[in-house]
Design a protein around this motif. Sequence first.
Motif, PDB file in Angstrom:
ATOM      1  N   GLY A  49       3.119  -2.477 -12.884  1.00  0.00           N
ATOM      2  CA  GLY A  49       2.941  -1.870 -11.576  1.00  0.00           C
ATOM      3  C   GLY A  49       3.005  -0.362 -11.655  1.00  0.00           C
ATOM      4  O   GLY A  49       3.804   0.190 -12.411  1.00  0.00           O
ATOM      5  N   VAL A  50       2.154   0.290 -10.891  1.00  0.00           N
ATOM      6  CA  VAL A  50       2.074   1.747 -10.897  1.00  0.00           C
ATOM      7  C   VAL A  50       2.532   2.333  -9.568  1.00  0.00           C
ATOM      8  O   VAL A  50       3.364   3.227  -9.521  1.00  0.00           O
ATOM      9  CB  VAL A  50       0.631   2.197 -11.201  1.00  0.00           C
ATOM     10  N   ALA A  51       1.966   1.799  -8.480  1.00  0.00           N
ATOM     11  CA  ALA A  51       2.300   2.306  -7.148  1.00  0.00           C
ATOM     12  C   ALA A  51       2.010   1.224  -6.124  1.00  0.00           C
ATOM     13  O   ALA A  51       1.166   0.351  -6.356  1.00  0.00           O
ATOM     14  CB  ALA A  51       1.483   3.560  -6.828  1.00  0.00           C
ATOM     15  N   ARG A  52       2.693   1.283  -4.997  1.00  0.00           N
ATOM     16  CA  ARG A  52       2.466   0.295  -3.940  1.00  0.00           C
ATOM     17  C   ARG A  52       2.746   0.939  -2.598  1.00  0.00           C
ATOM     18  O   ARG A  52       3.500   1.905  -2.504  1.00  0.00           O
ATOM     19  CB  ARG A  52       3.336  -0.945  -4.149  1.00  0.00           C
ATOM     20  N   ILE A  53       2.120   0.346  -1.568  1.00  0.00           N
ATOM     21  CA  ILE A  53       2.300   0.855  -0.213  1.00  0.00           C
ATOM     22  C   ILE A  53       2.351  -0.320   0.751  1.00  0.00           C
ATOM     23  O   ILE A  53       1.550  -1.254   0.649  1.00  0.00           O
ATOM     24  CB  ILE A  53       1.184   1.854   0.157  1.00  0.00           C
ATOM     25  N   LEU A  54       3.304  -0.272   1.679  1.00  0.00           N
ATOM     26  CA  LEU A  54       3.492  -1.331   2.662  1.00  0.00           C
ATOM     27  C   LEU A  54       3.023  -0.827   4.017  1.00  0.00           C
ATOM     28  O   LEU A  54       3.525   0.193   4.516  1.00  0.00           O
ATOM     29  CB  LEU A  54       4.968  -1.714   2.734  1.00  0.00           C
ATOM     30  N   SER A  55       2.072  -1.526   4.603  1.00  0.00           N
ATOM     31  CA  SER A  55       1.585  -1.132   5.928  1.00  0.00           C
ATOM     32  C   SER A  55       2.659  -1.378   6.981  1.00  0.00           C
ATOM     33  O   SER A  55       3.453  -2.290   6.864  1.00  0.00           O
ATOM     34  CB  SER A  55       0.330  -1.924   6.290  1.00  0.00           C
ATOM     35  N   GLY A  56       2.612  -0.564   8.017  1.00  0.00           N
ATOM     36  CA  GLY A  56       3.623  -0.636   9.072  1.00  0.00           C
ATOM     37  C   GLY A  56       4.628   0.470   8.853  1.00  0.00           C
ATOM     38  O   GLY A  56       4.655   1.462   9.573  1.00  0.00           O
ATOM     39  N   SER A  57       5.434   0.327   7.818  1.00  0.00           N
ATOM     40  CA  SER A  57       6.419   1.362   7.507  1.00  0.00           C
ATOM     41  C   SER A  57       5.806   2.515   6.729  1.00  0.00           C
ATOM     42  O   SER A  57       6.295   3.639   6.767  1.00  0.00           O
ATOM     43  CB  SER A  57       7.564   0.765   6.695  1.00  0.00           C
TER      44      SER A  57
END
Length: 126
Positions: A49-57
């Motif tokens: 894993g390199v990067a991640r983003i959670l929608s909403g927050s």
Amino acid sequence: QVQLVESGGGSVQAGGSLRLSCAASGYTISRRGNCVGWFRQAPGKEREGVARILSGSGATAYADSVKGRFTISQDNAKNTVWLEMNSLKPEDTAMYYCAARSDNYCSFIQARFRYWGQGTQVTVSS
């Protein structure tokens, strides 16, 4: 049918920059609880894993190896997630994949990501 299409890879010299995009169809990136991650796999190594983003927050997270150099963001109008990569190093050379999940969680556990793109190659020369 969900499709994730990566683009933006290429060959650059160390210290250079690239911006990868992950365009989604059949999947709404902005939907609350959806999570999109970028992963990479170098030859002979496991995918990580390199990067991640959670929608909403809008919460983001990065691998230690890319913190301060990579930035993940999303463009809801274009239903696209970006990965801005700066100060690239030869060790960043890998096939980069985006992946998506819709279970209100966001982690680097690859088995939890239901949808995967085909990948885009990034090569950094010294």
